[in-house]
Write an enzyme that holds these catalytic residues in place. Structure first.
Site, PDB file in Angstrom:
ATOM      1  N   GLN A  31      18.771 -18.510  54.909  1.00 13.32           N
ATOM      2  CA  GLN A  31      19.571 -18.068  56.053  1.00 13.32           C
ATOM      3  C   GLN A  31      20.276 -16.746  55.757  1.00 13.32           C
ATOM      4  O   GLN A  31      20.337 -16.297  54.620  1.00 13.32           O
ATOM      5  CB  GLN A  31      20.618 -19.145  56.392  1.00 13.32           C
ATOM      6  CG  GLN A  31      21.491 -19.531  55.195  1.00 13.32           C
ATOM      7  CD  GLN A  31      22.045 -20.947  55.271  1.00 13.32           C
ATOM      8  OE1 GLN A  31      22.137 -21.534  56.341  1.00 13.32           O
ATOM      9  NE2 GLN A  31      22.430 -21.498  54.123  1.00 13.32           N
ATOM     10  N   ASP A 137      17.067 -30.315  48.856  1.00 13.98           N
ATOM     11  CA  ASP A 137      17.019 -30.664  50.268  1.00 13.98           C
ATOM     12  C   ASP A 137      17.723 -32.018  50.508  1.00 13.98           C
ATOM     13  O   ASP A 137      17.336 -33.030  49.927  1.00 13.98           O
ATOM     14  CB  ASP A 137      15.538 -30.735  50.668  1.00 13.98           C
ATOM     15  CG  ASP A 137      15.364 -31.039  52.129  1.00 13.98           C
ATOM     16  OD1 ASP A 137      14.944 -30.137  52.866  1.00 13.98           O
ATOM     17  OD2 ASP A 137      15.649 -32.189  52.550  1.00 13.98           O
ATOM     18  N   ASP A 155      27.970 -32.390  56.295  1.00 15.12           N
ATOM     19  CA  ASP A 155      28.784 -31.203  56.584  1.00 15.12           C
ATOM     20  C   ASP A 155      27.826 -30.013  56.675  1.00 15.12           C
ATOM     21  O   ASP A 155      27.861 -29.108  55.850  1.00 15.12           O
ATOM     22  CB  ASP A 155      29.796 -31.031  55.444  1.00 15.12           C
ATOM     23  CG  ASP A 155      30.673 -29.802  55.634  1.00 15.12           C
ATOM     24  OD1 ASP A 155      30.712 -29.260  56.753  1.00 15.12           O
ATOM     25  OD2 ASP A 155      31.310 -29.386  54.642  1.00 15.12           O
ATOM     26  N   THR A 157      25.286 -27.002  58.801  1.00 20.08           N
ATOM     27  CA  THR A 157      25.307 -26.025  59.888  1.00 20.08           C
ATOM     28  C   THR A 157      24.832 -26.739  61.159  1.00 20.08           C
ATOM     29  O   THR A 157      24.443 -27.908  61.125  1.00 20.08           O
ATOM     30  CB  THR A 157      24.352 -24.854  59.562  1.00 20.08           C
ATOM     31  OG1 THR A 157      23.080 -25.407  59.210  1.00 20.08           O
ATOM     32  CG2 THR A 157      24.862 -24.022  58.404  1.00 20.08           C
TER      33      THR A 157
HETATM   34  N1  AG3 Z   1      29.855 -26.815  59.100  1.00 17.23           N
HETATM   35  C1  AG3 Z   1      29.894 -26.899  60.539  1.00 17.23           C
HETATM   36  C2  AG3 Z   1      30.101 -25.582  61.192  1.00 17.23           C
HETATM   37  C3  AG3 Z   1      29.550 -25.502  62.553  1.00 17.23           C
HETATM   38  C4  AG3 Z   1      30.096 -24.322  63.273  1.00 17.23           C
HETATM   39  N2  AG3 Z   1      29.273 -23.906  64.346  1.00 17.23           N
HETATM   40  C5  AG3 Z   1      29.349 -22.694  64.921  1.00 17.23           C
HETATM   41  N3  AG3 Z   1      30.259 -21.825  64.532  1.00 17.23           N
HETATM   42  N4  AG3 Z   1      28.513 -22.404  65.858  1.00 17.23           N
HETATM   43  C6  AG3 Z   1      30.913 -26.181  58.463  1.00 17.23           C
HETATM   44  C7  AG3 Z   1      30.793 -26.153  56.992  1.00 17.23           C
HETATM   45  C8  AG3 Z   1      32.134 -26.063  56.391  1.00 17.23           C
HETATM   46  N5  AG3 Z   1      32.219 -26.771  55.173  1.00 17.23           N
END
Ligand code: AG3
Length: 278
Positions: A31, A137, A155, A157
């Site tokens: 990414q 993974d 947790d 994305t």
């Molecule tokens: N994980 C979820 C973040 C999602 C945010 N989405 C967005 N900005 N479109 C966060 C990881 C933090 N440990």
């Protein structure tokens, strides 16, 4: 000259922050990654253009994705985090006195490296002796485990790019099997205003696997719409009947027993849409 960053949250909506300094910008094998220092919210981790966390509001999300499932389980000792390479969720998990071991399974080692360098208040937790960081993974890891984890926290994305498979039926099935008898699972599930269809789908799958499955919310200023959701699945314990004494003792800024209970109370329309028969 002024430098502003915009996350395009939908095709027609964005959030824009003024940047003091760009600390890191790189394309990893998985990414696009950036760490920006913003005037309003401090340092900010951005993956594929989506804000993952900022120094100023990270505590809301990390406390709520962690302490809700951790207090619903009666005695969590063995915990798995999938994603979360910044370390914020692990930092919160370590506040639980019965914890023996937390395994962080992050697919992209560049995220961990960026956090170690630029977000020490989150990533410091990764140096604790109870923590094991595995770069692999998450979906594959979960498929190889049976009856091991008391709590599993996803947790990740959003479901674009590397995280797509973390929002699918076969992954949730494997999560269910990787949990112990009183296991509790939670995943982030985007915004109740912008992504209700996704939440409904996730909840539907989690319901088909776990006897108890409920969504809850928390207000995270930098995430799309400002209101964020989580879906929790539990094999035995109901999420609103939890150990309030244990919850009260946690050193937190956002989470408390009252906030925990209130998080499951949904505005009428969202509730009607997500839980029509209750
Ligand atoms: N994980 C979820 C973040 C999602 C945010 N989405 C967005 N900005 N479109 C966060 C990881 C933090 N440990």
């Amino acid at each position: 000259m002024e430098f502003w960053f915009t996350e395009r949250q939908t095709e027609h909506l964005g959030i824009t922050l003024r940047v003091r300094e760009s600390l890191l910008v790189e394309q990893t094998p998985f990414q696009h990654l950036a760490v920006l220092d913003t005037y309003q919210y401090g340092r900010m981790l951005v993956l594929d253009g989506a804000i993952q966390t900022t120094e100023a509001d990270e505590f809301v999300y990390h406390e709520m994705i962690t302490h809700v499932p951790m207090t619903v389980h009666p005695k969590p000792k063995e915990v798995l985090v999938i994603g979360g390479g910044d370390g914020g969720t692990v930092r919160e998990i370590l506040k639980h006195p019965d914890l023996k071991h937390v395994r962080l399974v992050e697919v992209d080692d560049r995220v961990v490296a960026a956090a170690r360098r630029f977000l020490p208040t989150l990533s410091q937790a990764l140096d604790d002796p109870r923590v094991e960081v595995m770069i692999t993974d998450g979906a594959e890891h979960v498929r190889a485990m049976r009856g091991v984890y008391d709590v599993i926290i996803v947790d990740s994305t959003d479901p674009v790019g590397p995280a797509v498979k973390l929002f699918q039926q076969d992954f949730y099935q494997a999560v269910h099997e990787a949990l112990t008898a009183e296991g509790v699972f939670v995943t982030q599930s985007k915004s109740p205003y912008l992504d209700r269809k996704l939440i409904r789908e996730v909840l539907g799958i989690v319901r088909s696997l776990f006897p108890v499955a409920l969504p809850y919310t928390a207000a995270v200023p930098t995430y799309p719409s400002g209101l964020w959701s989580f879906v929790l699945g539990s094999k035995v314990n109901h999420p609103v009947k939890f150990d309030e004494g244990r919850a009260e003792k946690l050193k937190t800024r956002f989470y408390s027993p009252e906030v925990h209970r209130a998080a499951f109370v949904l505005p009428r329309e969202i509730r009607g849409d997500l839980l029509p028969t209750e």
